[in-house]
Scaffold this motif. Structure first.
Motif, PDB file in Angstrom:
ATOM      1  N   LEU A  36      50.547  51.196  33.272  1.00 45.26           N
ATOM      2  CA  LEU A  36      50.574  49.857  33.843  1.00 45.26           C
ATOM      3  C   LEU A  36      49.165  49.454  34.255  1.00 45.26           C
ATOM      4  O   LEU A  36      48.514  50.143  35.039  1.00 45.26           O
ATOM      5  N   PHE A  84      47.226  46.751  36.282  1.00 48.46           N
ATOM      6  CA  PHE A  84      47.506  45.705  37.259  1.00 48.46           C
ATOM      7  C   PHE A  84      46.617  44.492  37.049  1.00 48.46           C
ATOM      8  O   PHE A  84      45.650  44.526  36.302  1.00 48.46           O
ATOM      9  N   TYR A 136      39.248  46.347  40.436  1.00 44.33           N
ATOM     10  CA  TYR A 136      39.132  46.724  41.843  1.00 44.33           C
ATOM     11  C   TYR A 136      39.629  48.137  42.125  1.00 44.33           C
ATOM     12  O   TYR A 136      39.604  48.587  43.252  1.00 44.33           O
ATOM     13  N   GLN A 137      40.113  48.805  41.091  1.00 41.41           N
ATOM     14  CA  GLN A 137      40.582  50.177  41.316  1.00 41.41           C
ATOM     15  C   GLN A 137      39.533  51.203  40.906  1.00 41.41           C
ATOM     16  O   GLN A 137      39.729  52.395  41.081  1.00 41.41           O
ATOM     17  N   LEU A 138      38.408  50.756  40.332  1.00 40.47           N
ATOM     18  CA  LEU A 138      37.376  51.694  39.878  1.00 40.47           C
ATOM     19  C   LEU A 138      36.762  52.392  41.082  1.00 40.47           C
ATOM     20  O   LEU A 138      36.540  51.782  42.117  1.00 40.47           O
ATOM     21  N   PHE A 139      36.488  53.680  40.945  1.00 39.70           N
ATOM     22  CA  PHE A 139      35.917  54.379  42.106  1.00 39.70           C
ATOM     23  C   PHE A 139      34.951  55.487  41.747  1.00 39.70           C
ATOM     24  O   PHE A 139      34.220  55.969  42.600  1.00 39.70           O
ATOM     25  N   ASP A 194      35.606  57.738  35.439  1.00 39.41           N
ATOM     26  CA  ASP A 194      36.681  56.861  35.880  1.00 39.41           C
ATOM     27  C   ASP A 194      37.779  56.766  34.825  1.00 39.41           C
ATOM     28  O   ASP A 194      38.962  56.829  35.141  1.00 39.41           O
ATOM     29  N   PHE A 249      40.083  59.724  34.848  1.00 40.67           N
ATOM     30  CA  PHE A 249      40.950  59.986  36.004  1.00 40.67           C
ATOM     31  C   PHE A 249      42.413  60.139  35.601  1.00 40.67           C
ATOM     32  O   PHE A 249      43.072  61.111  35.977  1.00 40.67           O
ATOM     33  N   GLY A 250      42.904  59.199  34.810  1.00 41.71           N
ATOM     34  CA  GLY A 250      44.298  59.257  34.373  1.00 41.71           C
ATOM     35  C   GLY A 250      44.598  60.497  33.552  1.00 41.71           C
ATOM     36  O   GLY A 250      45.459  61.306  33.922  1.00 41.71           O
ATOM     37  N   PHE A 293      30.004  50.245  38.847  1.00 46.66           N
ATOM     38  CA  PHE A 293      29.679  49.095  39.688  1.00 46.66           C
ATOM     39  C   PHE A 293      28.452  48.339  39.206  1.00 46.66           C
ATOM     40  O   PHE A 293      28.108  47.300  39.739  1.00 46.66           O
TER      41      PHE A 293
END
Lengths: 271, 290
Positions: free
Chosen positions: B88, B90, B95-98, B105, B108-109, B143
């Protein structure tokens, strides 16, 4: 889940207490705290309890809300009660090994518990009946004499207002980021302490970044509307003391007098 | 085999409080494997709530969801498994990047899936390729990238899990027209090469018309229509009543047909309209020559 958290526990209403001047409410709340500590015996404290009960009745705050605000302090109340029960010296009521419970200990414990409950319930009444924004407004006005000492009163109040304003926004944001990371298989619910702390990184970093971004945007928006600090700033809602504030002050003053009298004439409990 | 089967799904927010709200009301539908489904609906029609059920972020108040014919909530402890099957993306996923780097990144999944480092690396490369990220971008901080690039990194982060079903909630919101076409083109390409099921939520009828095989229309928590794109856009009056529109080109075709031009009033892409108009002109030319 996160949305259930209530911070700034304002319970909207239109009672006399809701409509009182926030400055007066803050002052009277402090007076009430003083009153609680002035009451030396059960009779004095009973006046304090009755006074609070009437205030809650007038303000139409449901009892369930009061209980909710008391829930987090239950451990503190229990802790103080137990300490007082065991460590106040006097006539022993019950003795077993090194544990002694005295009559005085028991009454002090009861007295302290009632006092703490009243303290929390009393100050909660202030936050229940005053919206956070109005409350900070009141605090700012009350502290404004300190401006002479170069204390940045307006800035502090503005910071508080902004912080309060952004709590729900950030909660919503956290919810969204959590869902997004969960969708990428982040496991937030299992594992040990270290693992769980690590699992927070993917949530906290985006949250901080968005908080900074919002701060930037807000600063820009405020500047665009010519905000330049408190100097010479007028208000849309002028605070005015009205007759109900004066009546409130008189009632509190009379209650304090009653407690002083009770202290003198009925010094019950505590030897 | 059906990719997702929904049986009498209902979802009620804040049940038992004064704020109670039924967001999804007794929805049943089947999404076939390999389909490209467009999801449209007015704001608050329940589409976001519905898609969050598909990968187990929300638990149904009542009803069942089957992914590859297996009940998702049969064992709540295994819900993560389904999150890897149904990816999914969104709204505003950037805004979920970290992570420190783009590659990390995206990884991550797949890392959460417990794949080997080599496999994860391969998935990252592949996903980056799908969204057109050059190799030199992979070692940059997410970023530092532009808005559109961040968006593509975030989409790649979900694609890298190689989910059987990929759901995107308004992946083009806030992008400029070029970024929009690029992102949608990449999604279409992904759908073509991987053969996975794709669900695209969008407010742009043009985008839906261009990419979707079937369209799911949500209205007030219920499925209003679920049919081929052509059939859905043929019901323009009903769509308008729900606060939705048909693609602009459909309106033009309909208008032309109403004025007596020999043109199919139900064409819904610019390509179709162009062909029809060209054919019409050619026909006219032939008439004049005769």
């Amino acid at each position: 889940m996160l949305k259930d958290i209530t911070i700034g526990q304002y319970f909207p209403g239109n009672s006399v207490i809701h409509r009182m001047d926030p400055r007066m409410k803050i002052v009277l709340s402090i007076a009430y705290i003083v009153m609680l500590f002035m009451a030396k015996g059960f009779s004095g404290l009973a006046v304090g309890v009755v006074f609070l009960a009437i205030c809650y009745g007038v303000s139409h705050i449901p009892v369930s809300l009061i209980l909710k605000s008391l829930k987090p302090v239950v451990p503190i109340i229990l802790f103080t009660a137990v300490l007082n029960m065991f460590f106040v010296e006097g006539d022993p009521l019950f003795q077993w090994a090194f544990i002694t419970i005295t009559k005085q200990g028991l009454s002090t414990a009861a007295l302290m518990s009632v006092r703490i409950v009243c303290l929390i319930a009393g100050t909660s009444l202030l936050t229940y009946t005053t919206s956070p924004i109005v409350l900070t407004d009141g605090i700012e006005r009350l502290l404004s004499p300190l401006k002479k000492l170069h204390l940045p009163v307006h800035e502090l109040a503005m910071m508080m207002t902004i912080a309060l304003r952004f709590i729900p926004t950030l909660i919503e944001e956290t919810d969204k980021i959590m869902s997004a990371q969960k969708a990428r298989g982040a496991d937030l619910e299992s594992g040990g302490l270290v693992q769980r702390a690590k699992a927070l990184v993917p949530i906290l970093i985006p949250l901080f970044i968005s908080a900074f971004r919002r701060a930037d945007d807000l600063a820009l928006a405020m500047e665009c509307r010519c905000y330049r600090g408190g100097e010479g700033r007028t208000r849309m809602k002028q605070l005015k003391l009205t007759s109900r504030d004066i009546v409130g002050a008189i009632i509190v003053a009379l209650t304090i007098v009653a407690i002083i009298l009770l202290n003198i004439f009925f010094p019950l409990a505590i030897a | 085999m059906a990719a997702i089967t929904v049986e009498h799904l209902s979802h009620v927010y804040s049940q038992g409080t004064p704020f109670e709200k039924t967001a999804v009301d007794d929805v049943s539908l089947t999404i076939e494997e390999g389909e490209f489904v467009g999801v449209i609906g007015h704001t608050g029609s329940g589409k976001s709530t519905l898609i969050q059920h598909f990968n187990g972020l929300l638990k149904p108040t009542s009803g069942r969801i089957l992914v590859e014919d297996r009940d998702m909530w049969a064992d709540p402890k295994k819900i993560r498994e389904f999150r890897f099957k149904v990816g999914l993306v969104f709204q505003y996923p950037e805004y979920q990047l970290f992570e420190e780097t783009v590659a990390k990144d995206i990884a991550f999944g797949p890392s959460n899936m417990g794949l080997s480092p080599e496999e994860v690396q391969m998935r990252v490369q592949q996903a980056a390729q799908f969204v057109g990220l050059r190799a030199d971008k992979l070692e940059k901080s997410p970023f530092e990238l532009s808005g559109g690039q961040k968006r593509r990194v975030a989409i790649a982060g979900v694609m890298a899990m190689n989910p059987k079903v990929l759901i995107l909630d308004e992946p083009t919101a806030g992008l400029d027209p070029r970024g929009r076409d690029k992102v949608l083109g990449e999604i279409k390409q992904y759908h073509k090469t991987q053969g996975n099921t794709v669900l695209l939520v969008s407010h742009s009828m043009e985008d839906i018309a261009r990419y979707a095989d079937r369209v799911l229309v949500m209205n007030k928590g219920k499925v209003a229509m679920f049919d081929t794109t052509e059939n859905v856009f043929a019901r323009s009056e009903e769509l308008a009543a729900m606060g939705l529109a048909v693609p602009q080109v459909s309106r033009i075709c309909r208008g032309l047909a109403a004025r007596g031009l020999n043109i199919d009033p139900n064409c819904y892409t610019i390509e179709q309209a162009k062909q029809q108009l060209l054919a019409l002109r050619a026909g006219k030319g032939a008439d004049q020559n005769a």
